[in-house]
Design a protein around this motif. Structure first.
Motif, PDB file in Angstrom:
ATOM      1  N   GLY A 181      13.795 -11.264   3.479  1.00 24.94           N
ATOM      2  CA  GLY A 181      14.432 -10.714   4.248  1.00 24.94           C
ATOM      3  C   GLY A 181      14.696  -9.902   5.944  1.00 24.94           C
ATOM      4  N   LYS A 182      15.543 -10.317   6.619  1.00 24.35           N
ATOM      5  CA  LYS A 182      15.415  -9.835   7.627  1.00 24.35           C
ATOM      6  C   LYS A 182      14.907  -8.791   7.878  1.00 24.35           C
ATOM      7  CE  LYS A 182      19.085 -13.018  10.187  1.00 24.35           C
ATOM      8  NZ  LYS A 182      20.545 -13.372   9.848  1.00 24.35           N
ATOM      9  N   ASN A 183      15.710  -7.711   7.440  1.00 25.63           N
ATOM     10  CA  ASN A 183      15.047  -6.147   7.634  1.00 25.63           C
ATOM     11  C   ASN A 183      13.926  -5.562   7.273  1.00 25.63           C
ATOM     12  OD1 ASN A 183      17.155  -6.603   9.059  1.00 25.63           O
ATOM     13  ND2 ASN A 183      18.233  -6.098   8.097  1.00 25.63           N
ATOM     14  N   PHE A 184      12.893  -6.909   6.250  1.00 24.19           N
ATOM     15  CA  PHE A 184      11.986  -6.711   5.661  1.00 24.19           C
ATOM     16  C   PHE A 184      10.409  -5.477   6.844  1.00 24.19           C
ATOM     17  CE2 PHE A 184       7.048  -6.915   4.551  1.00 24.19           C
ATOM     18  CZ  PHE A 184       6.989  -6.318   3.121  1.00 24.19           C
ATOM     19  N   LYS A 185      10.150  -4.250   6.986  1.00 21.12           N
ATOM     20  CA  LYS A 185       9.691  -3.923   7.384  1.00 21.12           C
ATOM     21  C   LYS A 185       7.912  -3.379   6.201  1.00 21.12           C
ATOM     22  CE  LYS A 185       8.546  -0.463  10.602  1.00 21.12           C
ATOM     23  NZ  LYS A 185       7.276   0.755   9.764  1.00 21.12           N
ATOM     24  N   TYR A 186       7.267  -4.106   6.478  1.00 24.05           N
ATOM     25  CA  TYR A 186       6.006  -3.648   5.269  1.00 24.05           C
ATOM     26  C   TYR A 186       5.057  -2.168   5.748  1.00 24.05           C
ATOM     27  CZ  TYR A 186       1.477  -3.182   3.528  1.00 24.05           C
ATOM     28  OH  TYR A 186      -0.159  -3.044   2.571  1.00 24.05           O
ATOM     29  N   VAL A 187       5.329  -0.994   4.140  1.00 27.32           N
ATOM     30  CA  VAL A 187       4.723   0.220   4.630  1.00 27.32           C
ATOM     31  C   VAL A 187       4.087   0.418   3.090  1.00 27.32           C
ATOM     32  CG1 VAL A 187       5.899   2.621   4.591  1.00 27.32           C
ATOM     33  CG2 VAL A 187       7.041   0.624   5.457  1.00 27.32           C
ATOM     34  N   PRO A 188       2.738   0.507   3.117  1.00 31.83           N
ATOM     35  CA  PRO A 188       1.698   0.270   2.361  1.00 31.83           C
ATOM     36  C   PRO A 188       2.352   1.785   1.241  1.00 31.83           C
ATOM     37  CG  PRO A 188       1.063   0.722   4.455  1.00 31.83           C
ATOM     38  CD  PRO A 188       2.384   0.491   4.280  1.00 31.83           C
TER      39      PRO A 188
END
Ligand SMILES: [Zn+2]
Ligand SMILES: [Zn+2]
Length: 487
Positions: A464-471
């Protein structure tokens, strides 16, 4: 689950499971990889048995990681060790230019699962560690594959980079997550992953996202008979908490998994415990659901503390994403797996495997699974299951996982049967098949950049376009002593 399609339940997880000696692809330099593996059975048989004989727990795998690093260095790789705050993590790189292909290598053992290479239960060291998840084979197969790929890169003169990721503490420590968080996978185009299995196949399941959380209750110590009114029991807090969780589990999505062990419940019945601790694993196939579950369980902990006039604090020990599937890569690996085929036992190995099968009260026909390759399964929503720190890798780089027959069909994950088979030549045959699949897949990716670009496009779309990886483990440091504390 379908017989033979194995889903390993480590915290780990993964995979279905194949290979054999047939079918080498022809072409510019392509034989170099296959020929290297043909003549290297003894090398990797020794290496995997060396690690098997030195079973080390998560983050403590100094020798095991060292054996793999040494072989890679001797094979012309540039090794960097001690990464992302983990002394036993490493990368080993060979080649230049793109695409950059990453291969994951695990090597940690499990506590209490010491087992000899015999088809009945017999510890090497009573209560000792053992490779019941086959990570001795895992690490060695990945390294064998990488060295074979290096032979091809050299012989063909083709551009391309191969990078082994030595990832510690898969069993609950989450080494890969710290390597992802550190940015070590930046610039990698595709990650290839495998896991020892009871059959041969490509994994299509997403497994579950997990958070592993320790809840610590604190109360007031007192003589349990003389002055119980002065005490506030931390163990009461834990028990009330667990009771509430056991009630709420009826009302959570059915694919959720919540399990716990009390790791400290006090020292003596005549002392009101002022300290108690419970370790939870909370899982769901979807991170959003997991987040809600973790909130709910946290509220239960607070409620329990209130009701028992104790206090509670929590610490996230580790957290993994569910796995992001990549169909393009799955299809690519499936083709190579079918070329490689299954594992063929010799007479001695067959006798060993038959003894295991009989001990499990299973039919001998189940042994067919080691010789055949499972067709590529359709993707379907996960209904639960294990988790793996491969999940975090898969949301950062297009990733594919497969398995080959290292274990005897019917054996459970983390069983003595797995430690026995994995330490024998059966394990070596499985890992050599995995190495061949790695080599054929890498050659395919190096020579057909369209596959890489399509895999990447699919990856971007799924994420997805808005994916942001946050562990899911936040900003904590690696829990380097998590095995020391517990065991
Ligand atoms: Zn495992
Ligand atoms: Zn495993």
């Amino acid at each position: 689950m379908k017989r033979g399609l194995l889903v390993l339940l480590c915290v780990c997880a993964v995979v279905a499971s194949g290979y054999a000696q047939k079918g080498k692809k022809k072409g510019a330099g392509e034989n170099a990889a296959g020929e290297y593996l043909d003549r290297s059975f003894g090398v990797y048989d020794r290496l995997q048995k060396q690690i098997w004989s030195t079973p080390e727990l998560g983050f403590l795998e100094v020798k095991s990681s060292g054996f793999l690093q040494e072989h890679l260095r001797e094979s012309g790789f540039t090794v960097e060790a001690g990464l992302a705050g983990m002394p036993t993590a490493f990368t080993a790189t060979y080649g230049a230019g793109s695409p950059v292909i990453g291969i994951l290598a695990e090597f940690d053992a499990l506590p209490g699962l010491s087992q000899d290479t015999v088809p009945y239960q017999k510890a090497v060291t009573e209560g000792g560690n053992g490779h019941a998840c086959g990570h001795n084979v895992f690490g060695t197969g990945s390294v064998a594959g990488a060295v074979a790929i290096r032979q091809w890169l050299e012989a063909s003169g083709h551009a391309g980079t191969i990078k082994v990721f030595g990832t510690p503490a898969e069993e609950g420590g989450g080494g890969k997550v710290y390597m992802v968080r550190e940015g070590l996978f930046a610039g990698v185009d595709v990650v290839l992953d495998w896991h020892p299995a009871t059959g041969n196949g490509v994994s299509v399941g997403s497994g579950t996202a997990v958070q592993m959380i320790d809840y610590t209750f604190r109360g007031v110590a007192a003589h349990a008979a003389g002055s119980p009114d002065k005490g506030r029991s931390a163990l009461d807090g834990v028990e009330a908490f667990n009771y509430m969780v056991n009630l709420l589990r009826e009302h959570v999505p059915i694919s959720s998994r919540i399990h716990y062990v009390i790791t400290n419940g006090g020292e003596a019945p005549n002392v009101v415990p002022d300290y108690a601790k419970v370790s939870y694993y909370i899982r769901s196939p979807k991170r959003e659901v997991l987040s809600d579950l973790v909130d709910w369980v946290g509220q239960a902990a607070e409620g329990a503390a209130r009701g028992t006039r104790t206090s509670v604090s929590s610490e996230v020990i580790a957290g993994f994403y569910e796995k992001l599937h990549n169909k393009k890569l799955a299809e690519t690996v499936q083709r190579q797996l079918e070329i490689v085929g299954g594992v063929r036992y010799d007479e001695r190995e067959r006798a060993f495997a038959e003894a295991i099968v009989k001990g499990l009260n299973n039919d001998l026909s189940t042994l067919k699974d080691v010789e055949t390759v499972q067709p590529l399964a359709d993707e379907r929503p996960s209904t639960g299951g294990g988790s793996s720190d491969v999940g975090d890798v898969s949301w950062n780089v297009p990733t594919v996982s497969f398995g080959t027959a290292v274990f005897v069909p019917g054996s459970a994950g983390h069983s003595w049967q797995n430690a026995a088979a994995g330490g024998s030549t059966i394990g070596t045959k499985g890992l050599m098949n995995a190495a061949r699949v790695f080599a054929l897949t890498a050659i395919e990716l190096y020579t057909n950049p369209k596959i890489v670009s399509e895999a990447k496009a699919e990856f971007e779309e799924r994420r997805g376009k808005n994916f942001k990886y946050v562990p899911l483990l936040g900003d904590r440091e690696p829990a380097l002593d998590y095995r020391v504390k517990l065991y």
